[in-house]
Design a protein around this motif. Structure first.
Motif, PDB file in Angstrom:
ATOM      1  N   ALA A 352       9.137   9.969  15.018  1.00 53.50           N
ATOM      2  CA  ALA A 352      10.271   9.519  14.202  1.00 53.50           C
ATOM      3  C   ALA A 352      10.564  10.480  13.062  1.00 53.50           C
ATOM      4  CB  ALA A 352      10.000   8.122  13.651  1.00 53.50           C
ATOM      5  N   GLY A 353       9.515  10.969  12.422  1.00 50.00           N
ATOM      6  CA  GLY A 353       9.683  11.857  11.275  1.00 50.00           C
ATOM      7  C   GLY A 353       9.192  13.260  11.570  1.00 50.00           C
ATOM      8  N   ASP A 354       9.744  14.207  10.838  1.00 47.91           N
ATOM      9  CA  ASP A 354       9.332  15.608  10.985  1.00 47.91           C
ATOM     10  C   ASP A 354       8.122  15.842  10.086  1.00 47.91           C
ATOM     11  OD1 ASP A 354       9.036  18.319  11.188  1.00 47.91           O
ATOM     12  OD2 ASP A 354      11.126  18.812  10.770  1.00 47.91           O
ATOM     13  N   THR A 355       6.934  15.660  10.652  1.00 50.59           N
ATOM     14  CA  THR A 355       5.709  15.768   9.853  1.00 50.59           C
ATOM     15  C   THR A 355       5.480  17.181   9.333  1.00 50.59           C
ATOM     16  OG1 THR A 355       4.399  16.108  11.861  1.00 50.59           O
ATOM     17  CG2 THR A 355       4.623  13.840  11.076  1.00 50.59           C
ATOM     18  N   ALA A 356       6.061  18.173   9.990  1.00 46.20           N
ATOM     19  CA  ALA A 356       5.903  19.562   9.523  1.00 46.20           C
ATOM     20  C   ALA A 356       6.582  19.771   8.177  1.00 46.20           C
ATOM     21  CB  ALA A 356       6.459  20.533  10.559  1.00 46.20           C
ATOM     22  N   GLN A 357       7.553  18.914   7.852  1.00 47.25           N
ATOM     23  CA  GLN A 357       8.259  19.037   6.580  1.00 47.25           C
ATOM     24  C   GLN A 357       7.901  17.911   5.607  1.00 47.25           C
ATOM     25  OE1 GLN A 357      12.462  20.291   6.587  1.00 47.25           O
ATOM     26  NE2 GLN A 357      12.369  20.268   8.831  1.00 47.25           N
ATOM     27  N   ALA A 358       6.765  17.268   5.842  1.00 48.57           N
ATOM     28  CA  ALA A 358       6.351  16.157   4.987  1.00 48.57           C
ATOM     29  C   ALA A 358       6.071  16.636   3.570  1.00 48.57           C
ATOM     30  CB  ALA A 358       5.106  15.496   5.571  1.00 48.57           C
ATOM     31  N   GLN A 359       6.583  15.898   2.598  1.00 46.89           N
ATOM     32  CA  GLN A 359       6.330  16.172   1.184  1.00 46.89           C
ATOM     33  C   GLN A 359       5.460  15.055   0.623  1.00 46.89           C
ATOM     34  OE1 GLN A 359      10.454  16.391  -0.163  1.00 46.89           O
ATOM     35  NE2 GLN A 359      10.249  18.608  -0.370  1.00 46.89           N
ATOM     36  N   PHE A 360       4.353  15.443   0.010  1.00 43.41           N
ATOM     37  CA  PHE A 360       3.400  14.475  -0.510  1.00 43.41           C
ATOM     38  C   PHE A 360       3.529  14.351  -2.024  1.00 43.41           C
ATOM     39  CE2 PHE A 360       1.518  16.326   3.338  1.00 43.41           C
ATOM     40  CZ  PHE A 360       1.324  15.173   4.090  1.00 43.41           C
ATOM     41  N   TRP A 361       3.253  13.155  -2.511  1.00 44.93           N
ATOM     42  CA  TRP A 361       3.376  12.868  -3.950  1.00 44.93           C
ATOM     43  C   TRP A 361       2.352  11.822  -4.328  1.00 44.93           C
ATOM     44  CZ3 TRP A 361       4.612   8.128  -6.178  1.00 44.93           C
ATOM     45  CH2 TRP A 361       4.949   8.143  -7.548  1.00 44.93           C
ATOM     46  N   SER A 362       1.913  11.855  -5.570  1.00 47.16           N
ATOM     47  CA  SER A 362       1.067  10.777  -6.085  1.00 47.16           C
ATOM     48  C   SER A 362       1.592  10.343  -7.442  1.00 47.16           C
ATOM     49  CB  SER A 362      -0.395  11.228  -6.208  1.00 47.16           C
ATOM     50  OG  SER A 362      -0.549  12.151  -7.272  1.00 47.16           O
ATOM     51  N   GLY A 363       1.409   9.065  -7.752  1.00 46.61           N
ATOM     52  CA  GLY A 363       1.833   8.522  -9.038  1.00 46.61           C
ATOM     53  C   GLY A 363       0.840   7.481  -9.504  1.00 46.61           C
ATOM     54  N   LEU A 364       0.780   7.287 -10.801  1.00 41.61           N
ATOM     55  CA  LEU A 364      -0.182   6.357 -11.386  1.00 41.61           C
ATOM     56  C   LEU A 364       0.490   5.021 -11.680  1.00 41.61           C
ATOM     57  CD1 LEU A 364      -1.982   8.795 -13.867  1.00 41.61           C
ATOM     58  CD2 LEU A 364      -2.708   8.120 -11.560  1.00 41.61           C
ATOM     59  N   ARG A 365       0.164   4.013 -10.879  1.00 39.37           N
ATOM     60  CA  ARG A 365       0.719   2.684 -11.112  1.00 39.37           C
ATOM     61  C   ARG A 365      -0.065   1.994 -12.229  1.00 39.37           C
ATOM     62  NH1 ARG A 365      -0.814   1.998  -5.626  1.00 39.37           N
ATOM     63  NH2 ARG A 365       0.772   2.584  -4.091  1.00 39.37           N
ATOM     64  N   PRO A 366       0.618   1.385 -13.181  1.00 39.28           N
ATOM     65  CA  PRO A 366      -0.073   0.696 -14.278  1.00 39.28           C
ATOM     66  C   PRO A 366      -0.507  -0.697 -13.843  1.00 39.28           C
ATOM     67  CG  PRO A 366       2.287   0.589 -14.625  1.00 39.28           C
ATOM     68  CD  PRO A 366       2.086   1.381 -13.359  1.00 39.28           C
ATOM     69  N   ALA A 367      -1.733  -0.815 -13.360  1.00 39.25           N
ATOM     70  CA  ALA A 367      -2.187  -2.052 -12.737  1.00 39.25           C
ATOM     71  C   ALA A 367      -2.919  -2.955 -13.726  1.00 39.25           C
ATOM     72  CB  ALA A 367      -3.112  -1.730 -11.563  1.00 39.25           C
ATOM     73  N   THR A 368      -2.586  -4.229 -13.706  1.00 37.68           N
ATOM     74  CA  THR A 368      -3.368  -5.247 -14.407  1.00 37.68           C
ATOM     75  C   THR A 368      -4.255  -5.947 -13.375  1.00 37.68           C
ATOM     76  OG1 THR A 368      -1.741  -7.006 -14.091  1.00 37.68           O
ATOM     77  CG2 THR A 368      -1.510  -5.628 -16.083  1.00 37.68           C
ATOM     78  N   PRO A 369      -5.365  -6.550 -13.794  1.00 32.73           N
ATOM     79  CA  PRO A 369      -6.240  -7.229 -12.830  1.00 32.73           C
ATOM     80  C   PRO A 369      -5.536  -8.331 -12.046  1.00 32.73           C
ATOM     81  CG  PRO A 369      -7.383  -6.906 -14.913  1.00 32.73           C
ATOM     82  CD  PRO A 369      -5.951  -6.536 -15.150  1.00 32.73           C
ATOM     83  N   SER A 370      -4.596  -9.006 -12.663  1.00 35.56           N
ATOM     84  CA  SER A 370      -3.915 -10.140 -12.031  1.00 35.56           C
ATOM     85  C   SER A 370      -2.653  -9.759 -11.275  1.00 35.56           C
ATOM     86  CB  SER A 370      -3.530 -11.162 -13.103  1.00 35.56           C
ATOM     87  OG  SER A 370      -2.586 -10.588 -14.000  1.00 35.56           O
ATOM     88  N   ASN A 371      -2.172  -8.528 -11.449  1.00 34.21           N
ATOM     89  CA  ASN A 371      -0.870  -8.065 -10.972  1.00 34.21           C
ATOM     90  C   ASN A 371       0.294  -8.618 -11.787  1.00 34.21           C
ATOM     91  OD1 ASN A 371      -2.313  -6.894  -8.711  1.00 34.21           O
ATOM     92  ND2 ASN A 371      -0.361  -6.876  -7.628  1.00 34.21           N
ATOM     93  N   LEU A 372       0.023  -9.374 -12.848  1.00 39.24           N
ATOM     94  CA  LEU A 372       1.097  -9.837 -13.723  1.00 39.24           C
ATOM     95  C   LEU A 372       1.355  -8.783 -14.791  1.00 39.24           C
ATOM     96  CD1 LEU A 372       0.264 -13.604 -14.385  1.00 39.24           C
ATOM     97  CD2 LEU A 372       1.680 -12.604 -12.590  1.00 39.24           C
ATOM     98  N   PRO A 373       2.602  -8.348 -14.952  1.00 35.41           N
ATOM     99  CA  PRO A 373       2.914  -7.384 -16.009  1.00 35.41           C
ATOM    100  C   PRO A 373       2.842  -8.020 -17.383  1.00 35.41           C
ATOM    101  CG  PRO A 373       4.923  -8.106 -14.932  1.00 35.41           C
ATOM    102  CD  PRO A 373       3.792  -8.705 -14.151  1.00 35.41           C
ATOM    103  N   LEU A 374       2.760  -7.175 -18.409  1.00 35.94           N
ATOM    104  CA  LEU A 374       2.743  -7.614 -19.807  1.00 35.94           C
ATOM    105  C   LEU A 374       4.140  -7.414 -20.379  1.00 35.94           C
ATOM    106  CD1 LEU A 374      -0.612  -5.913 -20.906  1.00 35.94           C
ATOM    107  CD2 LEU A 374      -0.272  -8.228 -20.010  1.00 35.94           C
TER     108      LEU A 374
END
Length: 437
Positions: A352-374
């Motif tokens: 389905a996708g052109d894996t030869a042109q795959a672009q990778f990324w990482s990001g830091l999600r601000p996680a709380t223990p409960s998943n409830l935001p402040l």
């Protein structure tokens, strides 16, 4: 009032927009050159009220033990000599009880539904375009055990007004023909027709442009170095611009929307926010074979991956994102984890996708223990919080921004949610008060 918004991601931009709608003079500060350039840059793209079951649930502890040490694990605790990580982990375990899970799902669904409605109204009123798709979200399961475990949370979500329906494997393939390749492995699925997907980064930039046109000032390329307190209130924020020049910026109120970096900025003020960075990965690749590519936004719950598709002037693209790695503020790409995502995509949708042109990324999600935001007022009266949204920043952005703007303006939020501070109607235990104050 003059309101200073710290952060120009999704939460900062939506806060700025709705604060301006309330008549405030708003300035947004961010170290990046453009809005939405960090955690909002290449996320999974789902506006998913149905993704309301938190990471912390009764099945999580056993899974974590099973995944411990696996580099390609969907949720990887990379243990460090970091007291914040250990304390967060203990709180996470406390949130894994059935009662806490039901409580957290309730609030996540309420905020999600309100936020999705707010996004739809905003899109309609402003004519925003951000590669959005309104074909719903399909959660599919290749494990019978995972599918069986999904039924109770789906029922709770339906009881709360989120129409997440359990469907058969055949019905899932009818809704998304690209799943035909794995039909023999499909145990079943759930489908939420009202959920959506779209490019969060494009949305943030489009809404920021509307903010600027409406008089909001954006100071991009400015590094926030400190919040200074005097007389029990925030007196000013200290920043350096992209040329290293020091500045003080003053306001009547300050909104903290810095994601994973929020607790670092307010720690000197005696505020201990229960937020820890959870590094997520995404892969973006051009569509190679349109007949094999999905149209409906998908969630692979077993592997903790979400699938979106964008069709715009940039071309026809697939975005696959997910997993979580708790490893401090490290953003280095782990090739094992990147390869695992691509491998799963090829298993599900070969070619389905052109894996030869795959672009990778990482990001830091601000996680709380409960998943409830402040969201709400902190112990410092003129400092407000809009942070800790974890994996649901895009889903909860518009509802959080609008609610925060109402709280700053002395108005009651329109949604029944566990807000912190003056906007709250919950107990200290529910508010995680020792950490959020």
């Amino acid at each position: 009032m003059r309101v200073i918004v710290l952060g120009a991601g999704l939460l900062g931009v939506t806060s700025a927009y709705f604060l301006r709608q309330q008549g405030h003079d708003v300035t947004v500060i961010d170290r990046q050159a453009t809005p939405g350039a960090e955690t909002s840059f290449a996320n999974g793209g789902q506006v998913s009220v149905s993704h309301a079951e938190p990471w912390a649930n009764p099945g999580a502890p056993l899974k974590l033990l099973k995944w411990l040490g696996r580099e390609d694990a969907p949720l990887l605790f990379r243990l460090r000599a970091d007291m914040r990580q250990w304390l967060w982990g203990l709180q996470f375990l406390r949130e894994c009880t059935p009662a806490r899970t039901r409580h957290n799902i309730q609030h996540i669904v309420r905020l999600g539904t309100y936020s999705r409605d707010t996004l739809q109204a905003l899109r309609r009123d402003l004519g925003l375009e951000y590669d959005q798709r309104t074909q719903g979200i399909l959660h599919f399961y290749t494990s019978q055990k995972e599918f069986d475990a999904a039924e109770a949370p789906a029922q709770q979500m339906r009881d709360l007004g989120c129409e997440r329906h359990v469907i058969s494997a055949d019905e899932a393939v009818r809704l998304e023909p690209a799943l035909r390749h794995i039909r023999p492995q499909l145990a079943g699925a759930t489908y939420t027709a009202e959920d959506e997907s779209g490019d969060a980064n494009l949305f943030a930039r489009e809404l920021a442009a509307r903010c600027v046109a409406d008089g909001v000032e954006f100071r991009m390329g400015h590094h926030i170095t400190a919040l200074r307190e005097a007389g029990g209130r925030i007196a000013h924020v200290e920043v350096t611009d992209d040329e290293g020049r020091y500045q003080r910026i003053t306001g009547d109120a300050y909104v903290l929307a810095l994601g994973s970096f929020s607790p670092l900025l307010v720690k000197p003020l005696g505020l201990n926010l229960p937020i820890y960075p959870a590094k997520g990965y995404s892969v973006t690749m051009p569509v190679k074979d349109a007949s094999m590519a999905h149209q409906v936004s998908l969630t692979d719950d077993e592997f903790k991956l979400v699938f979106s598709r964008y069709t715009s002037e940039q071309g026809d693209r697939l975005r696959i994102a997910g997993t979580a790695e708790l490893n401090g503020y490290d953003r280095d790409l782990n090739q094992v984890r990147c390869d695992a995502i691509v491998r799963r995509v090829e298993q599900l949708f070969p070619g389905a996708g052109d894996t030869a042109q795959a672009q990778f990324w990482s990001g830091l999600r601000p996680a709380t223990p409960s998943n409830l935001p402040l969201i709400g007022q902190s112990r410092v009266p003129n400092l407000y919080l809009n942070t800790g949204h974890g994996t649901l920043g895009w889903t909860h952005a518009c509802g959080s921004g609008k609610s925060l703007a109402r709280i700053v303006s002395g108005l009651a939020p329109e949604v029944d949610f566990a807000f912190v501070g003056a906007g709250a109607a919950r107990s200290p235990r529910e508010a995680l008060a020792p950490l959020a104050q």
